[in-house]
Design a protein around this motif. Structure first.
Motif, mmCIF file in Angstrom:
data_model
loop_
_atom_site.group_PDB
_atom_site.id
_atom_site.type_symbol
_atom_site.label_atom_id
_atom_site.label_comp_id
_atom_site.label_asym_id
_atom_site.label_seq_id
_atom_site.Cartn_x
_atom_site.Cartn_y
_atom_site.Cartn_z
ATOM 1 N N TYR A 129 68.211 0.874 5.216
ATOM 2 C CA TYR A 129 67.813 -0.488 5.593
ATOM 3 C C TYR A 129 69.051 -1.305 5.960
ATOM 4 O O TYR A 129 69.049 -2.059 6.934
ATOM 5 C CB TYR A 129 67.069 -1.168 4.445
ATOM 6 C CG TYR A 129 65.696 -0.624 4.204
ATOM 7 C CD1 TYR A 129 64.736 -0.629 5.203
ATOM 8 C CD2 TYR A 129 65.345 -0.115 2.966
ATOM 9 C CE1 TYR A 129 63.474 -0.136 4.974
ATOM 10 C CE2 TYR A 129 64.087 0.381 2.739
ATOM 11 C CZ TYR A 129 63.148 0.372 3.754
ATOM 12 O OH TYR A 129 61.903 0.854 3.512
ATOM 13 N N LEU A 169 70.249 -0.246 9.350
ATOM 14 C CA LEU A 169 69.448 -0.844 10.424
ATOM 15 C C LEU A 169 69.807 -2.311 10.589
ATOM 16 O O LEU A 169 69.957 -2.805 11.710
ATOM 17 C CB LEU A 169 67.959 -0.707 10.104
ATOM 18 C CG LEU A 169 67.336 0.669 10.320
ATOM 19 C CD1 LEU A 169 65.898 0.652 9.872
ATOM 20 C CD2 LEU A 169 67.407 1.048 11.777
ATOM 21 N N ASP A 195 62.794 -9.677 6.001
ATOM 22 C CA ASP A 195 62.355 -9.135 4.720
ATOM 23 C C ASP A 195 61.071 -8.335 4.842
ATOM 24 O O ASP A 195 60.835 -7.456 4.038
ATOM 25 C CB ASP A 195 62.201 -10.245 3.679
ATOM 26 C CG ASP A 195 61.328 -11.361 4.173
ATOM 27 O OD1 ASP A 195 61.005 -11.356 5.367
ATOM 28 O OD2 ASP A 195 60.960 -12.227 3.382
ATOM 29 N N SER A 196 60.227 -8.619 5.837
ATOM 30 C CA SER A 196 58.998 -7.840 5.924
ATOM 31 C C SER A 196 59.227 -6.510 6.620
ATOM 32 O O SER A 196 58.331 -5.705 6.710
ATOM 33 C CB SER A 196 57.919 -8.637 6.643
ATOM 34 O OG SER A 196 58.296 -8.859 7.973
ATOM 35 N N GLU A 197 60.418 -6.302 7.155
ATOM 36 C CA GLU A 197 60.660 -5.045 7.857
ATOM 37 C C GLU A 197 61.704 -4.198 7.134
ATOM 38 O O GLU A 197 61.443 -3.079 6.736
ATOM 39 C CB GLU A 197 61.151 -5.345 9.281
ATOM 40 C CG GLU A 197 60.151 -6.175 10.063
ATOM 41 C CD GLU A 197 60.806 -6.928 11.195
ATOM 42 O OE1 GLU A 197 61.929 -6.582 11.567
ATOM 43 O OE2 GLU A 197 60.177 -7.872 11.707
ATOM 44 N N ILE A 198 62.910 -4.759 6.995
ATOM 45 C CA ILE A 198 63.997 -3.954 6.456
ATOM 46 C C ILE A 198 64.559 -4.571 5.184
ATOM 47 O O ILE A 198 65.756 -4.642 4.989
ATOM 48 C CB ILE A 198 65.093 -3.730 7.504
ATOM 49 C CG1 ILE A 198 65.503 -5.057 8.136
ATOM 50 C CG2 ILE A 198 64.625 -2.783 8.578
ATOM 51 C CD1 ILE A 198 66.729 -4.928 9.027
ATOM 52 N N VAL A 199 63.634 -5.032 4.338
ATOM 53 C CA VAL A 199 63.947 -5.545 3.002
ATOM 54 C C VAL A 199 64.904 -6.738 3.069
ATOM 55 O O VAL A 199 64.464 -7.862 3.108
ATOM 56 C CB VAL A 199 64.510 -4.450 2.093
ATOM 57 C CG1 VAL A 199 64.622 -4.954 0.679
ATOM 58 C CG2 VAL A 199 63.628 -3.235 2.116
ATOM 59 N N ARG A 211 58.740 -14.055 13.499
ATOM 60 C CA ARG A 211 59.966 -13.419 13.943
ATOM 61 C C ARG A 211 59.708 -12.662 15.236
ATOM 62 O O ARG A 211 58.634 -12.106 15.423
ATOM 63 C CB ARG A 211 60.391 -12.458 12.838
ATOM 64 C CG ARG A 211 61.768 -11.934 12.930
ATOM 65 C CD ARG A 211 62.051 -11.075 11.728
ATOM 66 N NE ARG A 211 62.039 -11.831 10.491
ATOM 67 C CZ ARG A 211 61.237 -11.596 9.483
ATOM 68 N NH1 ARG A 211 60.376 -10.626 9.529
ATOM 69 N NH2 ARG A 211 61.292 -12.319 8.386
ATOM 70 N N ARG A 255 60.531 -9.499 17.923
ATOM 71 C CA ARG A 255 60.819 -8.089 17.720
ATOM 72 C C ARG A 255 62.155 -7.801 18.384
ATOM 73 O O ARG A 255 62.592 -8.527 19.269
ATOM 74 C CB ARG A 255 59.712 -7.268 18.352
ATOM 75 C CG ARG A 255 59.487 -5.935 17.747
ATOM 76 C CD ARG A 255 58.147 -5.394 18.175
ATOM 77 N NE ARG A 255 57.988 -5.512 19.617
ATOM 78 C CZ ARG A 255 56.826 -5.586 20.219
ATOM 79 N NH1 ARG A 255 55.734 -5.605 19.519
ATOM 80 N NH2 ARG A 255 56.742 -5.671 21.524
#
Lengths: 406, 446, 183
Positions: free
Chosen positions: B183, B186, B263-267, B412, B414
């Motif tokens: 994470y 990324l 936070d909803s994708e890569i913590v 957010r 993309r």
């Protein structure tokens, strides 16, 4: 290439932590059991595994997804379930008929009434029981309220998974009002334990009615205001449109139900397709959309909220007087037989298949949760999308992990 | 057991402290005095010869010190403003209206375990927050907050800003890479891609201003905008301002471009593995950065410290304390007493249930508030840097509010949308802006 | 109840059905052998008189005597739920063809039935445990699987193991295994 070269540790085969490199690789330490598993846990060029969950900020409940990534693009994914598995079906086989309603509630912690409903429906079929009309009206009324609460929460969650901070809290206003209302009716805010075999647990009371009245007078405009924040938001629309597109054939083949199916253009709604309770007498539409993407799923739920408001209105106008419970014994022993109860929940079709062997406990109670099936289709919707959209697609299917893991 | 130790043993704790500290102070004070007398002229000589260096050191220290309260203020503001937008109450427990909550957060962060994950590259992992924080804070140096109130007036101030501000991306990549977490990786790579992409339209959008102003010194750019608010560059460079605002939002990793720590994708992106004060540094850097980009926007496009209109009543109060003579003594000794009593009296008279001491405490607090307000008012009308600071702070916090507002409202974007937007829309628009500005300068002959 | 539908089923699947078509309330029930499941389901799915496009549920049942796999289907050609019971699977090695070629969505439901009952769905390419940990040995929803609470009314009373995958050694199976011969 990562393969299954590592041997299971002698002490505990489930220790997945590689002590040498100190990093969690979500590759099982045993040889692959199936063709699919072998295919998934073989890395191609430039691919890597990312373990999402069970402790991730946005998995809805305790879900773990192993992603196979190529850069930011998801190549494949493998949901791993069971973190919430309690064996409710087994527990139900060992509880008596009245007790089971209580066991079913926590499976569907967003809209509990819909988990109770197919159960009481199946049990009433087994008993050949006629439910008083007032009870049916109350069931529909509370059920539709619960549907609105669930859909309101969905809108917030979906936006939250797309990175929007505010909608979730705005939608909690609606949900909280409804939950308070149902709390006044059923005595619990979340796990209602309200439906009974042969009726409902309590009659409409003053607090419920006064809350409902004041809420109904402003519900439509308030929901409209809440959805405006997203519907006209360019970023939101651009992200949700075309995301996780599912066509009609695929939806049917993947056994998808509920709003997710209707968003692909199939007008299947158990309330109309296989009417139960008093729905045949009520006037409401089954909204459908043809795009089948996340935006369509979102907008469809907004439409459904409006239909639910219509149904509530009709229920309030047509509510008959009378008893709220049929006369049933304390200890139920249905004749041996099989019954199938199915209702349309905010997530899809909740069904229960019940076998009675003449004792006071069901011989088998099969609980079918659409969230489980929808989560099964995530594996076909997500690959090809970016990491950012994994959770968004999952959120747009609106699963509840309590029911997925049973 | 000697007499001395017995006497020492009988002392109470305050006594022990007193008898230790006072002789120490006496010795140190005497020594210091002698040292100053001997070395003072020499030190002054050296300092006087290297005035720019001294100024730099002082400014850097001041900036480092100022960064933390600014971050606290921004964090509190974000918590509170977003709370209001979410129809929540927000922090309200610690301090009045929860104002001290971010201070408590800071203390909490200090008290937490400083954890380095196994497999992480320790050196880089430890250095990354420092690089991020320094890169952020050092770009503070060139921003003029008021006439004469700036760290350094470089003639390449803007270039310095972008150069030093660009260091943060190195820090973020270091954090992402060294954490040994996918994470984080990324997040770090996202940060690199995003910030490098948005650097280009960002830099191009201010070239128009550079051509108009003919200088890179931020101080000079602000001076060029003095006068009424119509002289602000935002009215001469509306497209440039828009591009700048969008690009700087991405540059500061603020919503809707906060992909690096989505936070909803890569913590938490690059900050996933950080804890304790290292996380605190990353966190503070982000919020300081929010303030800095706001201040830069204000400096470049919204007239910096210039008031939007001229103060219609020119007051020049020039109170020299020395001219007051015996009046000063009265001012210092008598006015607080009378003020306190006068302000306490209404409370004491109004509420019979209120004890006298409570009324006096209220009176004292009120008097102090009024006195501070009076002093500030006096400073406001008599020193122009106070006015300038006030205006630049109002404007800068206006933009901080704007960024918070964005976060409260927008989802957010993309990563592919983000990149497309930078390269397909912002970059051509920035080039167009540049071209039109150049054309206008040639045609209008400025 | 839809008598016309019952007649259609009886004519079409004559010889395949294990018993008479059973109807109660809004449910129509047919029983087929495990070997006929594929053909019957394909016929129900494809043929224009049936058009059962919609697989509602797949579940396993342990009657204590045999294993069953129960499918529920919906179609707009009839007002009834159709229940297809694949009856008579052996409890030692229950096998039934997978429905995944027709409905890929059945994959997970079949995995669940495998996990809970040990029913092997031939043709399912991802038949592994879905809820229980991979090293789990027992099949929890089988009738001979013991919950500690069961102990209250069984010869295993007083045995306080968290889980027992088999009945206590001294137990009489006719008492410990609950059966429903009519199911």
């Amino acid at each position: 290439m990562v393969t299954h070269s590592r041997q299971p540790s002698a002490d505990d085969p489930r220790v997945l932590l590689d002590q040498e490199i100190g990093v969690f690789e979500p590759v099982p330490p045993y040889p692959p059991r199936t063709e699919r598993e072998a295919e998934f846990y073989t890395l191609g060029d430039g691919e890597m595994f990312v373990n999402m969950g069970p402790q991730h900020p946005s998995t809805h409940g305790v879900l773990r997804i192993v992603l196979k990534l190529n850069g930011e693009q998801v190549v494949d994914l493998d949901p791993v379930l069971g973190y919430l598995h309690r064996g409710v079906e087994k527990i139900c086989e060992n509880s008596d008929y009245h007790h089971i309603v209580n066991q079913l509630d926590p499976l569907e912690y967003i809209s509990s009434l819909f988990m109770e409903w197919p159960y009481v429906q199946a049990a009433e079929k087994l008993l050949d029981l006629e439910v008083p009309r007032r009870a049916e009206y109350i069931r529909v009324l509370s059920g539709e309220l619960n549907r609105i609460a669930s859909h309101a929460l969905f809108m917030g969650w979906f936006a939250l998974d797309l990175g929007g901070l505010t909608p979730i809290l705005w939608s909690f206003i609606e949900r909280d009002e409804i939950v308070e209302m149902l709390g006044a009716l059923t005595g619990a805010r979340m796990l209602f334990n309200y439906f009974r075999i042969g009726g409902v647990n309590g009659d409409l009371n003053h607090e419920f009615m006064s809350r409902l009245g004041s809420w109904m007078s402003r519900a439509a405009t308030q929901i409209e205001a809440n959805t405006k924040l997203l519907n006209e938001n360019e970023i939101f629309v651009r992200r949700a449109r075309g995301l996780g597109r599912m066509d009609r054939e695929m939806a049917l083949r993947m056994c998808v139900t509920g709003p997710n199916l209707r968003a692909t253009g199939v007008p299947f709604d158990v309330r109309r397709a296989h009417p139960y309770s008093i729905y045949p007498e009520l006037d409401f539409d089954v909204p459908t959309r043809t795009e089948g993407d996340s935006l369509a799923r979102y907008l469809l739920r907004v439409d459904e909220v409006k239909q639910s408001l219509r149904i509530i209105d009709q229920c309030l106008h047509q509510m008959p007087d009378g008893p709220i419970m049929a006369r049933i014994p304390r200890l139920i022993r249905p004749r041996p037989g099989r019954a199938y109860g199915a209702v349309e929940s905010p997530r899809g079709q909740y069904t229960m298949y019940m076998i009675s062997d003449g004792t006071d406990q069901p011989f088998r109670l099969r609980i079918h949760d659409p969230s489980f099936v929808h989560l099964g289709s995530v594996g076909r919707l997500v690959p090809g999308n970016l990491v950012a959209d994994t959770m968004a697609i999952m959120a747009s299917l609106d699963p509840v992990m309590g029911g997925v893991d049973k | 057991m000697t007499t001395v130790s017995r006497a020492w043993g009988r002392l109470t704790l305050p006594g022990k402290i007193f008898f230790t500290v006072v002789p120490l102070l006496l010795v140190l004070g005497l020594g210091g005095l002698i040292a100053i007398m001997l070395l003072g002229p020499l030190v002054l000589q050296i300092l006087g010869d290297n005035l720019p260096l001294v100024r730099f050191v002082i400014a850097a220290t001041a900036v480092l010190l100022a960064a933390i309260p600014i971050a606290f203020l921004n964090i509190f503001m974000e918590m509170k403003v977003i709370a209001f937008m979410n129809l929540r109450i927000g922090p309200d427990r610690v301090g009045p209206w929860g104002t001290l909550l971010s201070v408590v957060h800071g203390l909490k962060v200090l008290g937490k375990e400083d954890f380095t994950p196994t497999g992480a590259d320790r050196t880089i992992f430890t250095l990354a927050p420092v690089v991020v924080f320094l890169g952020t804070v050092m770009s503070f140096l060139v921003i003029p907050f008021a006439p004469g109130l700036f760290g350094q007036d470089f003639n390449i101030g803007l270039l310095y800003f972008f150069a030093v501000g660009g260091l943060t991306v190195v820090g973020l990549m270091m954090a992402g890479w060294a954490s040994f977490n996918k994470y984080s990786l990324l997040g770090g790579l996202r940060a690199a891609a995003q910030i490098v992409s948005y650097e280009i339209p960002l830099t191009l959008s201010v070239v128009g201003i550079l051509m108009l102003a003919g200088t890179m010194s931020l101080n000079q750019i602000v001076l060029n905008q003095s006068g009424s608010f119509l002289d602000w560059y935002v009215f001469q460079q509306p497209l440039g301002a828009l591009i700048f605002l969008i690009a700087i939002t991405a540059e500061a990793n603020r919503a809707p471009f906060d992909l690096t720590e989505a936070d909803s994708e890569i913590v938490a992106g690059f900050a996933t593995e950080y804890s304790g004060m290292r996380f605190g540094f990353l966190f503070f850097a982000e919020y300081v950065n929010m303030f800095i980009v706001s201040a830069l926007t204000v400096t470049l496009f919204f007239g910096g410290w210039n008031a939007p209109f001229d103060w219609p009543f020119p007051i020049s109060a020039n109170l020299d304390p020395a001219s007051l003579g015996i009046g000063l003594l009265i001012l210092v000794a008598v006015v607080p007493l009378i003020g306190t009593l006068a302000l306490a009296a209404p409370f004491w008279l109004m509420r019979s249930s209120m004890p006298t001491w409570q009324a006096l405490v209220i009176g004292f607090v009120l008097f102090n508030v009024l006195a501070v307000a009076a002093v500030l008012g006096w400073a406001f009308v008599s020193w122009e840097w106070v006015v300038g600071l006030l205006w630049s702070m109002i404007k800068a916090y206006g933009f901080v509010f704007f960024f918070v507002w964005l976060r409260g409202t927008l989802p957010r974007v993309r990563i592919d949308q983000l990149m497309n937007f930078a390269w397909k829309w912002l970059l051509p628009a920035a080039l167009l802006n540049l071209f039109v500005t150049a054309l206008a300068i040639i045609v209008l002959g400025r | 109840m839809d008598p016309a539908f019952k007649r259609r089923l009886e004519t079409r699947f004559r010889g395949v059905l294990l018993g008479p078509v059973h109807q109660r309330h809004d449910e129509t029930e047919i029983r087929v052998g495990p070997g006929d499941v594929s053909a019957v389901m394909r016929a129900l799915h494809d043929e224009p008189t049936f058009r059962f496009e919609f697989l509602s549920d797949v579940c396993g049942v342990d009657t204590g005597v045999v294993m069953q796999v129960v499918y529920h289907l919906w179609s707009e050609t009839t007002a009834d739920w159709l229940r297809v019971i694949a009856d008579g699977l052996s409890r030692d090695d229950p096998r039934v063809p997978s429905l995944t070629p027709l409905w890929p969505g059945a994959e997970w439901m079949e995995r669940e039935a495998y996990d809970m009952f040990g029913i092997t769905f031939e043709g399912n390419r991802d038949l592994r445990r879905i809820y229980m940990p991979p090293d789990y040995m027992a099949f929890p929803l089988r009738k001979d699987f013991y919950l500690p609470d069961d102990a209250a009314r069984s010869p295993g009373a007083g045995v306080r193991h968290v889980e027992q995958s088999h009945a206590p050694v001294n137990a009489d199976p006719s008492v410990t295994v609950r059966t429903a011969r009519g199911a």
